[in-house]
Scaffold this active site. Structure first.
Site, PDB file in Angstrom:
ATOM      1  N   SER A  43     -47.691-105.117  -2.070  1.00  0.00           N
ATOM      2  CA  SER A  43     -46.295-105.502  -2.083  1.00  0.00           C
ATOM      3  C   SER A  43     -45.939-106.419  -0.915  1.00  0.00           C
ATOM      4  O   SER A  43     -46.558-107.457  -0.732  1.00  0.00           O
ATOM      5  CB  SER A  43     -45.431-104.237  -2.094  1.00  0.00           C
ATOM      6  N   ASP A 315     -46.505-102.450  -9.198  1.00  0.00           N
ATOM      7  CA  ASP A 315     -46.569-102.273  -7.753  1.00  0.00           C
ATOM      8  C   ASP A 315     -47.096-100.882  -7.411  1.00  0.00           C
ATOM      9  O   ASP A 315     -46.705 -99.888  -8.015  1.00  0.00           O
ATOM     10  CB  ASP A 315     -45.148-102.447  -7.189  1.00  0.00           C
TER      11      ASP A 315
END
Length: 480
Positions: A43, A315
């Site tokens: 991320s 993610d």
């Protein structure tokens, strides 16, 4: 006899982007950057890595310059990202992309928003130039492959990206980085597609957790910039209600933007390079697949990944905000991990969850023991190790806290009364300027966060060296 050292970073949006720069600056000042073999990210922290690795020898140069470049973009007004010229360029790039799904534009939009890589043609495989002489640590970007009809607790598979290859840890199946996104069948390349620019990849592999907070910013500023939407006021049904508006896009650009903003952005699809892959007939019994068995479909191998047309990428923060798994591959033999934490919520939870997860998987990892009182008053650095399990790495844990930095501007150098304000850095309260929905920092806020994270590394040099010496001794004992 030399220990293998890795840096493991978490997500955290722009906070992670900025903090990692400070941590790396601290390691550089301690002359420890050249002792690191791997840097993993997920991320927000991957934005820092993808920026640094455009320079072939970034770790051997003064980091002040790349930090200054990021500072310039992080502190400027973001309204220029929504200019008509920028949006037209986004629209044209979307049409020219080999991927028709609007998530390709998501990554590009985020690049404009944070790092302004509008004219950047940098690709993941280009980062090999920063590695061909062993001059920098190997960057590893982490993401999850999921199934849209299963929750993350039921199905997820770790996928790692490096400048050389992309692959599934579970299956040991990898392809060249430049072939990612192309069509495969039974291990053969059927249709080669151009490699994506890394600014498009940022919408998928390099997610920002704060994208949902960005939606409102996007909607408001795009409408204000283009002036091409119609507004139809809807009178309140009751006196205490406010008027609402129906916004109807009137051009192709607005249609694409609306699709980007309303689609489920946390899942992105690429062609599955494991399509047609056949499981070994002894998959359930084979010791070659002894780890990463953490899905409800493990007893039904034909329902895992090999039949899917697309990989669904999400993610890692949706499950555990870590990028540890590539470092746990036994072939990498990592001895010391510098855990740099930037995630929101409890500063210790990603490490605690990682410990429980790996122990459940049968992967050597130290157990984490911190009392509730310790969690409320975290120090700058902790060492966790398992002396009875030589295969377990030593973890040097750096939570994002402001402890002695309040009184010291440099290790051992106290602040004068006039300098005390510079040590006031709020990284934990709900009023912190570094929360996930912050996309712009003032110059002072940016500088303070970089200085804090650099200081926390430098101030704990003795603990880092202690971990390295412990790893050396452990390797000696294990060799005997």
């Amino acid at each position: 006899q030399v220990p293998v050292v890795a840096v493991m970073t978490t997500g955290g949006g722009t906070r992670a982007l900025t903090s990692l720069l400070g941590n790396l600056l601290g390691l550089q000042k301690l002359d420890l950057l050249d002792a690191i073999s791997y840097i993993t990210g997920s991320s927000g922290s991957t934005w820092t890595l993808s920026h640094l690795y455009q320079s072939p020898d970034w770790s051997h140069k003064d980091l002040s310059r790349p930090i200054g470049e990021v500072r310039r973009h992080m502190t400027k007004c973001k309204l220029s990202c929504f200019s008509l010229e920028s949006l037209k360029y986004l629209f044209c790039c979307n049409l020219a992309s080999p991927y028709t799904m609007p998530r390709r534009s998501l990554g590009f939009a985020l690049s404009l928003f944070l790092v302004n890589s509008q004219k950047n043609n940098h690709k993941l495989s280009d980062e090999r130039q920063a590695l061909n002489q062993g001059q920098n640590p190997l960057p590893i970007y982490m993401i999850l492959n999921i199934k849209e009809d299963y929750s993350l607790s039921e199905f997820k598979e770790w996928v790692e990206f490096t400048p050389y290859e992309v692959g599934f840890l579970k299956y040991g199946a990898f392809i060249r980085a430049e072939d990612f996104g192309s069509e495969f069948f039974m291990g053969r390349l059927m249709k080669k597609l151009p490699e994506s620019r890394i600014c498009f990849m940022k919408g998928d592999v390099l997610h920002c957790e704060n994208f949902n907070c960005m939606k409102a910013y996007f909607i408001f500023n795009i409408i204000q910039t283009l002036h091409i939407a119609t507004y139809e006021p809807s009178p309140p049904a009751r006196s205490h209600e406010l008027e609402t508006y129906l916004v109807t896009p009137e051009c192709g650009i607005m249609g694409i933007i609306r699709q980007i903003l309303t689609e489920r952005v946390m899942v992105s699809k690429f062609y599955n390079f494991l399509k047609g892959f056949q499981m070994h007939n002894e998959y359930l019994q084979s010791k070659n697949f002894c780890i990463w068995k953490d899905t409800v479909l493990e007893n039904f191998p034909n329902q895992l990944t090999e039949t899917a047309e697309f990989m669904c990428l999400a993610d890692t923060a949706g499950y555990i905000d870590i990028s540890y798994p590539p470092l746990m591959r036994p072939e990498r033999k990592v001895d010391v991990v510098l855990h740099l934490n930037y995630s929101s919520g409890s500063q210790t939870s990603p490490l605690e969850e990682a410990s429980k997860y790996f122990l459940k998987q049968g992967i050597p990892f130290p157990q984490i023991h911190l009392s509730e009182e310790e969690k409320k008053n975290l120090k700058e650095c902790y060492i966790f190790e398992d002396a009875e399990t030589p295969e377990a790495p030593t973890v040097v844990f750096f939570p994002l806290v402001n402890d002695t930095f309040r009184k010291y501007k440099e290790p051992g150098v106290e602040r004068s009364p006039a300098e005390m304000a510079q040590g006031n850095v709020d990284v934990s309260s709900i009023f912190s300027p570094y929360c996930l929905n912050s996309f712009t920092y003032t110059e002072e806020e940016f500088d303070k966060l970089v200085e804090l994270t650099s200081y926390n590394i430098q101030n704990n040099k003795h603990l880092i060296l202690q971990a390295l010496n412990s790893a050396i001794e452990q390797k000696r004992q294990h060799k005997k």
